[in-house]
Design a protein around this motif. Structure first.
Motif, PDB file in Angstrom:
ATOM      1  N   GLU A   1       0.874  -1.345  -0.151  1.00 42.86           N
ATOM      2  CA  GLU A   1      -0.014  -0.021   0.040  1.00 42.86           C
ATOM      3  C   GLU A   1       0.957   1.201   0.181  1.00 42.86           C
ATOM      4  OE1 GLU A   1      -3.651  -1.627   2.708  1.00 42.86           O
ATOM      5  OE2 GLU A   1      -1.975  -0.309   3.681  1.00 42.86           O
ATOM      6  N   ILE A   2       0.475   2.381  -0.658  1.00 43.76           N
ATOM      7  CA  ILE A   2       1.267   3.445  -0.978  1.00 43.76           C
ATOM      8  C   ILE A   2       0.325   4.758  -0.715  1.00 43.76           C
ATOM      9  CG2 ILE A   2       2.619   5.230  -2.159  1.00 43.76           C
ATOM     10  CD1 ILE A   2       3.646   2.869  -3.605  1.00 43.76           C
ATOM     11  N   ALA A   3       0.270   5.490   0.333  1.00 47.88           N
ATOM     12  CA  ALA A   3      -0.499   6.531   0.726  1.00 47.88           C
ATOM     13  C   ALA A   3       0.078   7.645   1.618  1.00 47.88           C
ATOM     14  CB  ALA A   3      -1.763   5.915   1.459  1.00 47.88           C
ATOM     15  N   ILE A   4      -0.577   8.734   1.697  1.00 50.82           N
ATOM     16  CA  ILE A   4       0.151  10.006   2.400  1.00 50.82           C
ATOM     17  C   ILE A   4       0.174   9.562   3.678  1.00 50.82           C
ATOM     18  CG2 ILE A   4      -0.424  12.315   3.120  1.00 50.82           C
ATOM     19  CD1 ILE A   4      -1.625  13.021   0.530  1.00 50.82           C
ATOM     20  N   MET A   5      -0.923   8.843   4.171  1.00 51.72           N
ATOM     21  CA  MET A   5      -1.175   8.279   5.739  1.00 51.72           C
ATOM     22  C   MET A   5      -1.712   7.020   5.823  1.00 51.72           C
ATOM     23  SD  MET A   5      -3.539  11.025   7.542  1.00 51.72           S
ATOM     24  CE  MET A   5      -2.574  12.519   6.825  1.00 51.72           C
ATOM     25  N   GLY A   6      -1.751   6.040   6.800  1.00 50.19           N
ATOM     26  CA  GLY A   6      -2.612   5.069   7.071  1.00 50.19           C
ATOM     27  C   GLY A   6      -3.939   5.337   7.024  1.00 50.19           C
ATOM     28  N   PRO A   7      -4.771   4.206   6.879  1.00 51.09           N
ATOM     29  CA  PRO A   7      -6.386   4.394   6.742  1.00 51.09           C
ATOM     30  C   PRO A   7      -6.719   4.886   8.384  1.00 51.09           C
ATOM     31  CG  PRO A   7      -5.608   2.290   6.150  1.00 51.09           C
ATOM     32  CD  PRO A   7      -4.471   2.720   6.460  1.00 51.09           C
ATOM     33  N   GLU A   8      -6.174   4.658   9.418  1.00 52.85           N
ATOM     34  CA  GLU A   8      -6.867   5.133  10.605  1.00 52.85           C
ATOM     35  C   GLU A   8      -6.592   6.466  10.770  1.00 52.85           C
ATOM     36  OE1 GLU A   8      -4.860   2.460  10.419  1.00 52.85           O
ATOM     37  OE2 GLU A   8      -6.231   0.771  11.158  1.00 52.85           O
ATOM     38  N   ALA A   9      -5.366   6.937  10.277  1.00 53.03           N
ATOM     39  CA  ALA A   9      -5.072   8.524  10.492  1.00 53.03           C
ATOM     40  C   ALA A   9      -5.829   9.456   9.316  1.00 53.03           C
ATOM     41  CB  ALA A   9      -3.474   8.701  10.235  1.00 53.03           C
ATOM     42  N   ALA A  10      -5.996   8.661   8.299  1.00 53.05           N
ATOM     43  CA  ALA A  10      -6.694   9.274   7.099  1.00 53.05           C
ATOM     44  C   ALA A  10      -8.201   9.509   7.369  1.00 53.05           C
ATOM     45  CB  ALA A  10      -6.445   8.594   5.803  1.00 53.05           C
ATOM     46  N   ILE A  11      -9.039   8.561   8.042  1.00 50.74           N
ATOM     47  CA  ILE A  11     -10.272   8.473   8.121  1.00 50.74           C
ATOM     48  C   ILE A  11     -10.596   9.606   9.459  1.00 50.74           C
ATOM     49  CG2 ILE A  11     -12.189   7.454   9.060  1.00 50.74           C
ATOM     50  CD1 ILE A  11     -11.231   6.667   6.160  1.00 50.74           C
ATOM     51  N   ASN A  12      -9.496   9.576  10.377  1.00 49.97           N
ATOM     52  CA  ASN A  12      -9.738  10.641  11.588  1.00 49.97           C
ATOM     53  C   ASN A  12      -9.513  12.042  10.936  1.00 49.97           C
ATOM     54  OD1 ASN A  12      -9.930  11.292  14.242  1.00 49.97           O
ATOM     55  ND2 ASN A  12      -7.827  11.959  14.074  1.00 49.97           N
ATOM     56  N   ALA A  13      -8.653  12.007  10.111  1.00 45.39           N
ATOM     57  CA  ALA A  13      -8.298  13.292   9.381  1.00 45.39           C
ATOM     58  C   ALA A  13      -9.458  14.198   8.393  1.00 45.39           C
ATOM     59  CB  ALA A  13      -6.863  13.668   8.739  1.00 45.39           C
ATOM     60  N   VAL A  14     -10.171  13.289   7.902  1.00 43.99           N
ATOM     61  CA  VAL A  14     -11.111  13.589   6.783  1.00 43.99           C
ATOM     62  C   VAL A  14     -12.427  13.482   7.448  1.00 43.99           C
ATOM     63  CG1 VAL A  14     -12.232  13.068   4.547  1.00 43.99           C
ATOM     64  CG2 VAL A  14      -9.520  12.756   5.084  1.00 43.99           C
ATOM     65  N   TYR A  15     -12.862  12.601   8.131  1.00 40.69           N
ATOM     66  CA  TYR A  15     -14.164  12.151   8.586  1.00 40.69           C
ATOM     67  C   TYR A  15     -14.490  12.286  10.069  1.00 40.69           C
ATOM     68  CZ  TYR A  15     -14.432  10.240   3.803  1.00 40.69           C
ATOM     69  OH  TYR A  15     -14.466  10.140   2.470  1.00 40.69           O
ATOM     70  N   ALA A  16     -13.488  12.950  10.685  1.00 43.66           N
ATOM     71  CA  ALA A  16     -13.453  13.093  12.290  1.00 43.66           C
ATOM     72  C   ALA A  16     -15.045  13.608  12.756  1.00 43.66           C
ATOM     73  CB  ALA A  16     -12.478  13.694  12.832  1.00 43.66           C
ATOM     74  N   ASN A  17     -15.394  14.799  12.128  1.00 46.97           N
ATOM     75  CA  ASN A  17     -16.514  15.392  12.549  1.00 46.97           C
ATOM     76  C   ASN A  17     -17.862  14.433  12.126  1.00 46.97           C
ATOM     77  OD1 ASN A  17     -15.020  17.552  13.548  1.00 46.97           O
ATOM     78  ND2 ASN A  17     -15.161  18.432  11.699  1.00 46.97           N
ATOM     79  N   LYS A  18     -17.934  13.882  10.903  1.00 45.92           N
ATOM     80  CA  LYS A  18     -18.896  13.013  10.527  1.00 45.92           C
ATOM     81  C   LYS A  18     -19.089  12.077  11.558  1.00 45.92           C
ATOM     82  CE  LYS A  18     -19.064  14.770   5.850  1.00 45.92           C
ATOM     83  NZ  LYS A  18     -18.947  14.456   4.286  1.00 45.92           N
ATOM     84  N   LEU A  19     -18.072  11.212  11.735  1.00 44.97           N
ATOM     85  CA  LEU A  19     -17.905   9.905  12.755  1.00 44.97           C
ATOM     86  C   LEU A  19     -18.474  10.350  13.885  1.00 44.97           C
ATOM     87  CD1 LEU A  19     -14.966   8.170  11.534  1.00 44.97           C
ATOM     88  CD2 LEU A  19     -17.347   7.482  10.902  1.00 44.97           C
ATOM     89  N   ALA A  20     -18.008  11.576  14.404  1.00 50.14           N
ATOM     90  CA  ALA A  20     -18.608  12.027  15.796  1.00 50.14           C
ATOM     91  C   ALA A  20     -20.040  12.354  15.820  1.00 50.14           C
ATOM     92  CB  ALA A  20     -17.634  13.144  16.340  1.00 50.14           C
ATOM     93  N   ALA A  21     -20.639  12.819  14.914  1.00 50.39           N
ATOM     94  CA  ALA A  21     -21.777  13.131  14.840  1.00 50.39           C
ATOM     95  C   ALA A  21     -23.084  11.874  14.878  1.00 50.39           C
ATOM     96  CB  ALA A  21     -22.495  13.981  13.461  1.00 50.39           C
ATOM     97  N   ILE A  22     -22.446  10.677  14.432  1.00 46.83           N
ATOM     98  CA  ILE A  22     -23.028   9.411  14.662  1.00 46.83           C
ATOM     99  C   ILE A  22     -23.167   8.880  15.940  1.00 46.83           C
ATOM    100  CG2 ILE A  22     -23.315   6.928  13.912  1.00 46.83           C
ATOM    101  CD1 ILE A  22     -21.799   7.683  11.592  1.00 46.83           C
TER     102      ILE A  22
END
Length: 582
Positions: free
Chosen positions: A493-514
């Motif tokens: 896998e090649i990425a700017i960051m790993g899945p956990e960090a990326a999801i937290n960076a992009v979707y933190a607010n949306k996930l917190a709203a659930i």
């Protein structure tokens, strides 16, 4: 020479003529009878016989010289020789026998240094005192054969003023280095020195051709020929710079140490009360400073380590390192896919992967206790020496810490100097973050890692084993860094960051709203899987970011073929004096 005689000559006549002419003219003779193309007789000139004994032989003058040499070979005062066994080390002449065998020293230079100042046969010595012995001025230099290779060597005699360095010993050391620059042969430093001889410093400390020139010459030799240093004693101050300037430094347990100042001087300057081992013993330099590449159990083990190390190195820059007969790997490459966990966060030992790629019993690790998040090791792949730079997932997930970055940069730089191709095994979440690593210069040391990878002109192959996140893929020979190939295993896998960090960076607010925890966890898993699809090896190969996805069982043979194909690749750097990073 061909000679033609009349048709009526017999074979015996032809043979007699051939023998006589060969003896008279001193050349090979062919005698042809008449018009024959084939010679009827041939002869070679007889070998010249020289008298083995012409009634001349050694005189008393030669006998006296041999006696003087034998006396010099005994070293310093007897009382200091007797103490060596208590210190667990060999007398320097016995050490040379261990390294090179009884007849392995090709020649020695400067054996008679300081002869006039101490030897009983010197007309300048009015009263001989055995406690004033200074044979060879405590410094032995010369040439030797080691494991079939010619090299220059120096060795301190600890029985002569604790191996300290003074004017004539310094002169010998400098000549040895300067000759190595011209000869293009490796240099072996067998260090056992307490530093400069303080009470005799005039004439060697600050002079243009004094002890300071050691380190100038070390710098000129760096990358020209391999410099290998073995430490046998407490090397202090100036004596400690030779091991750190060498390409490879080996310390001996319970015996070696090195420091910028002695414990006594440290206490005087700082008030710190510390012993030599805690100040600069093998553990300090193997684990914390990174100045020691290897630690030997004893003197014999030190020799074994150097023999192994030298087997991967050429004599000088510009030559190819020595090849050996290929061996199959220790374990079958068929087990590689099962070895690599599917989850990017689960650990495995990268040596288990190396054992399925490299020729059996060929892995030679350097700095094993320093910067352990990265493995630096020489291996052979199909008989070819290769320098491996591998992230180690069992050490803090293979994140790149400052010490590991520095270790990798120095190893890459050394491999590039001596034409050793590089293999990067990438499985890292990237450079470590946090206040402590910032204080430890993660950016400074990280840039050196990236710089070394960028500037290396040897053939480079990169394998994306699993995760290649952040700037980690840059330092580890990623696509932008001019490798000959970037290949991936299906787990890559090649990425700017790993899945956990990326999801937290992009979707933190949306996930917190659930509100529902189970629903939030399910959504988070779903987003992670979507993200991983976007960064996996198949997507990267589809976009031609990487060159190929290789079945894990084929990885070893794929690397053998690629290293063979790119063996003669030509790469150059921009026309400049040098970079400013290292």
């Amino acid at each position: 020479m061909k000679v033609r005689i009349g048709e009526g000559a017999s074979e015996d006549e032809a043979s007699a003529i051939a023998t006589a002419l060969a003896k008279h003219l001193g050349v090979d003779i062919e005698v042809h009878v008449g018009g024959d193309d084939a010679p009827s007789a041939t002869a070679e000139p007889p070998e010249t016989e020289y008298p083995l004994d012409d009634d001349l032989g050694p005189t008393e003058r030669e006998a006296a010289l041999r006696a003087e040499i034998e006396d010099i070979l005994q070293g310093g005062p007897e009382k200091y020789r007797e103490r060596l066994s208590d210190q667990g080390k060999l007398f320097v002449r016995d050490r040379l026998d261990l390294w090179f065998g009884a007849d392995g020293v090709t020649f020695e230079d400067g054996k008679f240094a300081h002869f006039d100042a101490w030897h009983p046969d010197s007309p300048e010595v009015e009263e001989y005192d055995p406690n004033d012995r200074l044979p060879a001025d405590g410094m032995i230099t010369g040439a030797a054969e080691f494991e079939g290779r010619d090299l220059h060597f120096m060795a301190n005699d600890f029985t002569v003023k604790a191996g300290s360095m003074a004017r004539l010993g310094v002169e010998k050391f400098l000549r040895m280095q300067q000759r190595a620059l011209k000869s293009g042969k490796p240099v072996l430093y067998l260090m056992d020195s307490s530093g400069g001889r303080i009470d005799q410093q005039t004439g060697f400390f600050a002079n243009r051709e004094g002890i300071g020139k050691y380190y100038y010459n070390h710098s000129m030799l760096s990358g020209r020929v391999p410099q290998i240093c073995v430490l046998y004693g407490p090397c202090i101050a100036g004596a400690a710079y030779t091991p750190v300037f060498a390409d490879f430094t080996i310390m001996v347990e319970g015996m070696s140490s090195m420091a910028i100042a002695s414990p006594r001087m440290v206490k005087m300057v700082t008030g710190e009360d510390i012993d030599m081992q805690d100040l600069g013993g093998p553990e300090i330099h193997a684990k914390y400073s990174g100045s020691a590449d290897l630690v030997a159990r004893d003197e014999e083990h030190a020799r074994e380590l150097v023999a192994g190390l030298l087997s991967y190195l050429p004599d000088k820059a510009g030559e190819k390192p020595p090849r050996s007969e290929p061996k199959p790997p220790k374990y079958s490459p068929d087990g590689i896919d099962e070895l690599i966990p599917e989850s990017p966060n689960r650990p495995y030992d990268v040596f288990d992967l190396i054992d399925r790629i490299a020729d059996a019993e060929s892995t030679f690790e350097l700095k094993p206790d320093y910067g352990t998040e990265i493995v630096t090791a020489f291996v052979r792949i199909g008989g070819r020496p290769v320098g491996v730079v591998a992230n180690q997932p069992i050490e803090r997930s293979g994140a790149i810490f400052p010490d590991a970055a520095e270790k990798a940069a120095e190893f890459i730089w050394t491999c590039d100097a001596y034409e050793i191709p590089l293999l990067y095994l990438c499985d890292t979440p990237g450079f470590m973050a946090g206040s402590q690593v910032e204080k430890d210069a993660i950016l400074e040391k990280g840039k050196k890692f990236i710089y070394a990878t960028s500037s290396a002109t040897v053939p480079k192959q990169t394998v994306v084993v699993r995760k290649a996140y952040g700037a980690g893929i840059y330092a580890m020979g990623g696509p932008a860094y001019d490798p000959e190939s970037v290949i991936a295993l299906p787990s890559g896998e090649i990425a700017i960051m790993g899945p956990e960090a990326a999801i937290n960076a992009v979707y933190a607010n949306k996930l917190a709203a659930i509100d529902d925890p189970e629903e939030r966890a399910a959504r988070e898993r779903e987003l992670r899987e979507e993200y991983r699809v976007d960064i996996d090896a198949h997507r990267m190969a589809s976009e031609v970011v990487i060159d190929e996805i290789v079945p894990p069982s084929d990885l070893r043979e794929e690397l053998v073929r690629r290293f063979d194909f790119y063996e003669t690749v030509e790469k150059s750097l921009p026309d400049k004096k040098h970079g400013t990073v290292l």
